[in-house]
Design an enzyme around this catalytic site. Structure first.
Site, PDB file in Angstrom:
ATOM      1  N   ASN A  61       0.850  -1.194   0.000  1.00 62.46           N
ATOM      2  CA  ASN A  61       0.000   0.000   0.000  1.00 62.46           C
ATOM      3  C   ASN A  61       0.886   1.244   0.000  1.00 62.46           C
ATOM      4  O   ASN A  61       1.539   1.525   1.003  1.00 62.46           O
ATOM      5  CB  ASN A  61      -0.893  -0.027   1.255  1.00 62.46           C
ATOM      6  CG  ASN A  61      -1.702   1.248   1.402  1.00 62.46           C
ATOM      7  OD1 ASN A  61      -1.866   2.007   0.447  1.00 62.46           O
ATOM      8  ND2 ASN A  61      -2.208   1.483   2.603  1.00 62.46           N
ATOM      9  N   TRP A  62       0.899   1.957  -1.123  1.00 66.71           N
ATOM     10  CA  TRP A  62       1.772   3.129  -1.217  1.00 66.71           C
ATOM     11  C   TRP A  62       1.147   4.360  -0.582  1.00 66.71           C
ATOM     12  O   TRP A  62       1.763   5.432  -0.558  1.00 66.71           O
ATOM     13  CB  TRP A  62       2.108   3.412  -2.696  1.00 66.71           C
ATOM     14  CG  TRP A  62       2.941   2.344  -3.343  1.00 66.71           C
ATOM     15  CD1 TRP A  62       3.350   1.151  -2.790  1.00 66.71           C
ATOM     16  CD2 TRP A  62       3.476   2.363  -4.674  1.00 66.71           C
ATOM     17  NE1 TRP A  62       4.089   0.435  -3.692  1.00 66.71           N
ATOM     18  CE2 TRP A  62       4.190   1.145  -4.864  1.00 66.71           C
ATOM     19  CE3 TRP A  62       3.412   3.270  -5.730  1.00 66.71           C
ATOM     20  CZ2 TRP A  62       4.841   0.848  -6.057  1.00 66.71           C
ATOM     21  CZ3 TRP A  62       4.055   2.958  -6.917  1.00 66.71           C
ATOM     22  CH2 TRP A  62       4.760   1.761  -7.071  1.00 66.71           C
ATOM     23  N   LYS A  63      -0.079   4.248  -0.122  1.00 68.71           N
ATOM     24  CA  LYS A  63      -0.783   5.379   0.505  1.00 68.71           C
ATOM     25  C   LYS A  63      -0.689   6.608  -0.408  1.00 68.71           C
ATOM     26  O   LYS A  63      -0.705   6.472  -1.619  1.00 68.71           O
ATOM     27  CB  LYS A  63      -0.230   5.663   1.898  1.00 68.71           C
ATOM     28  CG  LYS A  63      -0.086   4.414   2.759  1.00 68.71           C
ATOM     29  CD  LYS A  63       0.141   4.738   4.196  1.00 68.71           C
ATOM     30  CE  LYS A  63       0.518   3.472   4.947  1.00 68.71           C
ATOM     31  NZ  LYS A  63       0.072   3.480   6.318  1.00 68.71           N
TER      32      LYS A  63
ATOM     33  N   HIS B 205      -9.617   0.494   4.535  1.00 70.56           N
ATOM     34  CA  HIS B 205      -8.348   0.674   5.260  1.00 70.56           C
ATOM     35  C   HIS B 205      -8.600   1.580   6.467  1.00 70.56           C
ATOM     36  O   HIS B 205      -9.415   2.499   6.402  1.00 70.56           O
ATOM     37  CB  HIS B 205      -7.307   1.305   4.317  1.00 70.56           C
ATOM     38  CG  HIS B 205      -5.934   1.331   4.896  1.00 70.56           C
ATOM     39  ND1 HIS B 205      -5.537   2.279   5.807  1.00 70.56           N
ATOM     40  CD2 HIS B 205      -4.866   0.508   4.724  1.00 70.56           C
ATOM     41  CE1 HIS B 205      -4.286   2.044   6.158  1.00 70.56           C
ATOM     42  NE2 HIS B 205      -3.856   0.971   5.512  1.00 70.56           N
TER      43      HIS B 205
ATOM     44  N   GLU C  64      -7.082   3.996   7.701  1.00 74.68           N
ATOM     45  CA  GLU C  64      -6.928   5.443   7.477  1.00 74.68           C
ATOM     46  C   GLU C  64      -8.177   6.014   6.822  1.00 74.68           C
ATOM     47  O   GLU C  64      -8.546   7.165   7.051  1.00 74.68           O
ATOM     48  CB  GLU C  64      -5.665   5.707   6.637  1.00 74.68           C
ATOM     49  CG  GLU C  64      -4.407   5.512   7.481  1.00 74.68           C
ATOM     50  CD  GLU C  64      -3.174   5.104   6.696  1.00 74.68           C
ATOM     51  OE1 GLU C  64      -3.170   5.226   5.458  1.00 74.68           O
ATOM     52  OE2 GLU C  64      -2.213   4.637   7.327  1.00 74.68           O
TER      53      GLU C  64
ATOM     54  N   GLU D   7      -5.393  -5.608  10.223  1.00 75.93           N
ATOM     55  CA  GLU D   7      -4.463  -4.509  10.435  1.00 75.93           C
ATOM     56  C   GLU D   7      -4.793  -3.802  11.745  1.00 75.93           C
ATOM     57  O   GLU D   7      -5.637  -2.891  11.768  1.00 75.93           O
ATOM     58  CB  GLU D   7      -4.567  -3.507   9.281  1.00 75.93           C
ATOM     59  CG  GLU D   7      -4.153  -4.079   7.946  1.00 75.93           C
ATOM     60  CD  GLU D   7      -3.545  -3.002   7.057  1.00 75.93           C
ATOM     61  OE1 GLU D   7      -2.414  -3.195   6.605  1.00 75.93           O
ATOM     62  OE2 GLU D   7      -4.192  -1.962   6.851  1.00 75.93           O
TER      63      GLU D   7
ATOM     64  N   GLY E  48       1.938   2.084  10.640  1.00 74.51           N
ATOM     65  CA  GLY E  48       2.783   3.277  10.525  1.00 74.51           C
ATOM     66  C   GLY E  48       3.424   3.685  11.837  1.00 74.51           C
ATOM     67  O   GLY E  48       3.954   4.787  11.962  1.00 74.51           O
TER      68      GLY E  48
ATOM     69  N   SER F 169       3.265  -2.331  10.221  1.00 73.78           N
ATOM     70  CA  SER F 169       4.712  -2.235  10.446  1.00 73.78           C
ATOM     71  C   SER F 169       5.469  -3.512  10.086  1.00 73.78           C
ATOM     72  O   SER F 169       6.434  -3.884  10.764  1.00 73.78           O
ATOM     73  CB  SER F 169       5.007  -1.811  11.891  1.00 73.78           C
ATOM     74  OG  SER F 169       4.465  -0.519  12.138  1.00 73.78           O
TER      75      SER F 169
ATOM     76  N   GLY G   7       2.796  -1.243   4.265  1.00 73.11           N
ATOM     77  CA  GLY G   7       2.708   0.177   3.938  1.00 73.11           C
ATOM     78  C   GLY G   7       4.087   0.742   3.678  1.00 73.11           C
ATOM     79  O   GLY G   7       4.672   0.565   2.603  1.00 73.11           O
ATOM     80  N   GLY G   8       4.650   1.413   4.695  1.00 76.37           N
ATOM     81  CA  GLY G   8       5.921   2.122   4.553  1.00 76.37           C
ATOM     82  C   GLY G   8       7.018   1.322   3.852  1.00 76.37           C
ATOM     83  O   GLY G   8       7.685   1.834   2.942  1.00 76.37           O
TER      84      GLY G   8
HETATM   85  C1  PEP Z   1      -0.786  -0.099   5.704  1.00 74.40           C
HETATM   86  O1  PEP Z   1      -0.721   0.987   5.153  1.00 74.40           O
HETATM   87  O2  PEP Z   1      -1.723  -0.852   5.438  1.00 74.40           O
HETATM   88  C2  PEP Z   1       0.258  -0.486   6.657  1.00 74.40           C
HETATM   89  C3  PEP Z   1       0.196  -1.653   7.232  1.00 74.40           C
HETATM   90  O3  PEP Z   1       1.262   0.422   6.877  1.00 74.40           O
HETATM   91  P1  PEP Z   1       2.693   0.160   7.605  1.00 74.40           P
HETATM   92  O4  PEP Z   1       3.255  -1.107   7.031  1.00 74.40           O
HETATM   93  O5  PEP Z   1       3.508   1.366   7.269  1.00 74.40           O
HETATM   94  O6  PEP Z   1       2.402   0.022   9.060  1.00 74.40           O
END
Ligand code: PEP
Length: 250
Positions: free
Chosen positions: A9-11, A96, A98, A168, A174, A213, A234-235
């Site tokens: 997920n590049w957000k 998601h 967010e 999640e 994040g 994470s 994500g990141g």
């Molecule tokens: C996500 O955006 O779904 C996520 C899990 O982010 P991160 O890996 O940065 O925690």
């Protein structure tokens, strides 16, 4: 055997030209056989076309981070499942945290979006997870049950056959604070039980991926759990080498 999925997920990172560069780096990195059965990235909608083009000829596919349940209409700023499909999307992230937190996404809108994704032959990745307050209040299982029952309401086992669930925990997204393999496995086992209530035997073939994470150094412990069928990253998915390394831990 359930499919193992690596999802990135590049957000709201990477405009079209940077996204193209990352797509090209990923194509180069993932050119041989990969340990995950499928690898997909979710760029911002404006960058989708450049990533799709960059990944041409690669086993990697792409998905959208969100969609609207209507086919088209006066919904300024939205994109429909049909448009995502036409643009070459294979997956769609739905609900998601967010989006739940900042954009008013509810179990009801998750349900409409999941149905729209399925009706357009997209694979919905339905995201569920508890906040820290809910975990500390021993409400994790209750929250997951509510999100699954609401988000997947009205779906038959037949229509739900392609869905993916992403667990999640909000407190792990994040934050650099990853769920332990045991915490994640307990939540995934609960999700699988709820899927069994909803869809019977189909539950055993639906992938449940973990997100929160995930990094190259913690992926192996998570992926070794029996009910963890992949990762939503994500990141760490913004770096081709790191993303590839997570896949190697499958
Ligand atoms: C996500 O955006 O779904 C996520 C899990 O982010 P991160 O890996 O940065 O925690």
């Amino acid at each position: 055997m359930r499919r193992k999925l690596l999802l990135g997920n590049w957000k709201m990172f990477k405009g079209p030209s940077d996204a193209k560069k990352l797509g090209e780096a990923l194509k180069d990195k993932f050119k041989g056989a990969t340990k995950p059965d499928a690898v997909a990235v979710f760029p911002p909608a404006l960058s989708f076309a450049s990533v799709r083009a960059a990944l041409d000829g690669s086993p990697l596919t792409a998905g959208v981070q969100n969609l609207h349940w209507e086919k088209d209409g006066a919904f300024t700023g939205e994109i429909s499942a049909a448009m995502a499909k036409e643009a070459g999307a294979v997956f769609a992230l739905i609900g998601h945290s967010e989006r739940r937190q900042y954009f008013g996404e509810t179990d009801e809108t998750v349900n409409k979006k999941t149905k729209a994704a399925l009706a357009n032959a997209l694979v919905p990745v339905v995201c569920v997870g508890e906040t820290l307050q809910e975990r500390d209040g021993n409400q994790t299982n209750m929250v997951l049950t509510r999100q699954l029952k609401g988000g997947l309401a009205g779906l038959s086992a037949e229509s739900a056959a392609t869905i993916v669930v992403a667990y999640e925990p909000v407190w792990a997204i994040g934050t650099g604070r990853v769920a332990t393999p045991e915490q994640a496995e307990a939540a995934h086992a609960h999700i699988r039980n709820e899927l069994r209530v909803l869809f019977g035997a189909l539950a055993d073939s639906l992938p449940i991926v973990y997100g929160g994470s995930v990094k190259p150094d913690n992926a192996r412990g998570l992926m070794s759990q029996p009910n963890i069928d992949g990762a939503l990253v994500g990141g760490a998915s913004l770096d081709a080498n790191g993303f590839y390394a997570i896949g190697e831990a499958f």
